[in-house]
Motif scaffolding. Sequence first.
Motif, short mmCIF file in Angstrom:
data_model
loop_
_atom_site.label_atom_id
_atom_site.label_comp_id
_atom_site.label_asym_id
_atom_site.label_seq_id
_atom_site.Cartn_x
_atom_site.Cartn_y
_atom_site.Cartn_z
N ILE A 107 0.87 -1.17 0.00
CA ILE A 107 0.00 0.00 0.00
C ILE A 107 0.90 1.22 0.00
N SER A 108 0.90 1.97 -1.09
CA SER A 108 1.86 3.06 -1.23
C SER A 108 1.40 4.35 -0.59
N ASP A 109 0.10 4.63 -0.57
CA ASP A 109 -0.36 5.91 -0.02
C ASP A 109 -1.79 5.77 0.48
N ILE A 110 -2.03 6.39 1.65
CA ILE A 110 -3.37 6.47 2.23
C ILE A 110 -3.62 7.93 2.56
N SER A 111 -4.63 8.53 1.93
CA SER A 111 -4.94 9.94 2.13
C SER A 111 -6.28 10.06 2.84
N VAL A 112 -6.32 10.92 3.87
CA VAL A 112 -7.56 11.16 4.61
C VAL A 112 -8.02 12.59 4.35
N PRO A 113 -9.30 12.90 4.53
CA PRO A 113 -9.77 14.27 4.35
C PRO A 113 -9.05 15.24 5.29
N SER A 114 -8.98 16.51 4.87
CA SER A 114 -8.25 17.51 5.65
C SER A 114 -8.83 17.68 7.05
N GLU A 115 -10.18 17.61 7.18
CA GLU A 115 -10.79 17.75 8.51
C GLU A 115 -10.35 16.61 9.43
N ILE A 116 -10.35 15.41 8.88
CA ILE A 116 -9.92 14.25 9.68
C ILE A 116 -8.44 14.37 10.03
N GLU A 117 -7.66 14.88 9.09
CA GLU A 117 -6.22 15.03 9.34
C GLU A 117 -5.96 16.02 10.47
N ARG A 118 -6.70 17.16 10.47
CA ARG A 118 -6.55 18.13 11.55
C ARG A 118 -6.96 17.54 12.89
N ALA A 119 -8.07 16.80 12.89
CA ALA A 119 -8.51 16.16 14.13
C ALA A 119 -7.48 15.15 14.63
N MET A 120 -6.90 14.40 13.71
CA MET A 120 -5.89 13.41 14.09
C MET A 120 -4.64 14.10 14.65
N ASN A 121 -4.26 15.23 14.04
CA ASN A 121 -3.10 15.97 14.55
C ASN A 121 -3.35 16.50 15.96
N MET A 122 -4.57 17.02 16.19
CA MET A 122 -4.92 17.50 17.53
C MET A 122 -4.92 16.36 18.54
N GLN A 123 -5.46 15.21 18.13
CA GLN A 123 -5.48 14.05 19.00
C GLN A 123 -4.06 13.57 19.31
N MET A 124 -3.21 13.57 18.29
CA MET A 124 -1.82 13.15 18.49
C MET A 124 -1.09 14.09 19.44
N GLU A 125 -1.34 15.41 19.26
CA GLU A 125 -0.70 16.38 20.14
C GLU A 125 -1.15 16.20 21.59
N ALA A 126 -2.47 15.98 21.76
CA ALA A 126 -3.00 15.75 23.11
C ALA A 126 -2.41 14.48 23.71
N GLU A 127 -2.27 13.45 22.89
CA GLU A 127 -1.71 12.20 23.38
C GLU A 127 -0.25 12.39 23.79
N ARG A 128 0.49 13.16 23.00
CA ARG A 128 1.89 13.41 23.35
C ARG A 128 2.01 14.20 24.64
N GLU A 129 1.13 15.20 24.81
CA GLU A 129 1.14 15.99 26.03
C GLU A 129 0.79 15.11 27.23
N LYS A 130 -0.18 14.22 27.03
CA LYS A 130 -0.55 13.30 28.10
C LYS A 130 0.62 12.41 28.49
N ARG A 131 1.32 11.88 27.48
CA ARG A 131 2.47 11.02 27.78
C ARG A 131 3.57 11.80 28.49
N ALA A 132 3.76 13.09 28.08
CA ALA A 132 4.77 13.90 28.74
C ALA A 132 4.43 14.14 30.20
N ILE A 133 3.15 14.41 30.49
CA ILE A 133 2.72 14.62 31.88
C ILE A 133 2.89 13.34 32.68
N GLU A 134 2.49 12.22 32.09
CA GLU A 134 2.64 10.94 32.80
C GLU A 134 4.12 10.62 33.06
#
Length: 309
Positions: free
Chosen positions: A162-189
């Motif tokens: 599978i060479s490429d998987i593209s998601v809609p821009s709205e989903i991509e922004r939501a995923m980036n926010m979720q990833m950032e929140a997850e990273r912050e959570k891991r940093a706090i933990e």
Amino acid sequence: MEENVVFAVAIIIFALVITLKGVRIVPQSDLYVVERLGKYYKILHGGFHLIIPIVDSIRIVLTSREQLVDIAKQSVITRDNVNISIDGIVFCKVDDAKEATYNVVDFKNAIANLAMTTLRAEIGGMDLDDTLSNRETLNAKLQNELGSAAANWGIKVTRVEISDISVPSEIERAMNMQMEAEREKRAIETKARADKESVILKAEGFRQEQFLKAEAIERMADAKRYEQEQVAAGQKEAMILLNESMSQNEKGAEFLLAKDRVAAFKALAESPSNDKMILPYDVTQMIGSTSVLGDAFFKGVSNESKNNA
């Protein structure tokens, strides 16, 4: 005569052309499918071969090298109703030239279409997170499904990517926010765990320090007690020996007393004080006797006065 020569030359040229048509030199990586009178006859592999002109014909030329089949980019809906675009590549090679020729019209087109339908079916049963994170699993499933179908066409599927998987821009922004929140959570933990470990280590260090101090005090007490016991034992032994010596020699006590007097007079004489007076031992005895007689005299006079009264 000239007509005969022309006819003979024509016959020779015709025979030469027919002969040349019957000679086939096949490259190493090619596979020639030969038909005889319209029916499959044999496969010509790399090297020199002779066929019967007009009777035998080359149906198709295939390659034994690995080939790439592109999976066109397409829109696919995941199980959690996210519309994504995906494309990929299928690596395959001809395993049986006869089946690849007669069991399917165009094996590349067939593999591409089969890959599309299989991809839709697989991703339709997966969530978006699984699709993005489990590409290796998805590749293995596609290879297994395509391999089973392509085996009937004489094609071996070696790998699917599978060479490429593209998601809609709205989903991509939501995923980036979720990833950032997850990273912050891991940093706090991580910081919380580090603080906890620091407190535990400090407490452990303090406890160890107090333990070592208590152990040192206990050892010092044991050493002091041992020293006192040894000194007492030595004094006891000395007194026993002294008593034994005095019991054997009556003058021993007088010798010790005289020795102590000499030491006392010596210390007194070496003292830098001017307010001192040293008298011989006989004079001190005399003074002591006089004081005793004086006490007795004054005691007698007092008693006589009481009687006269």
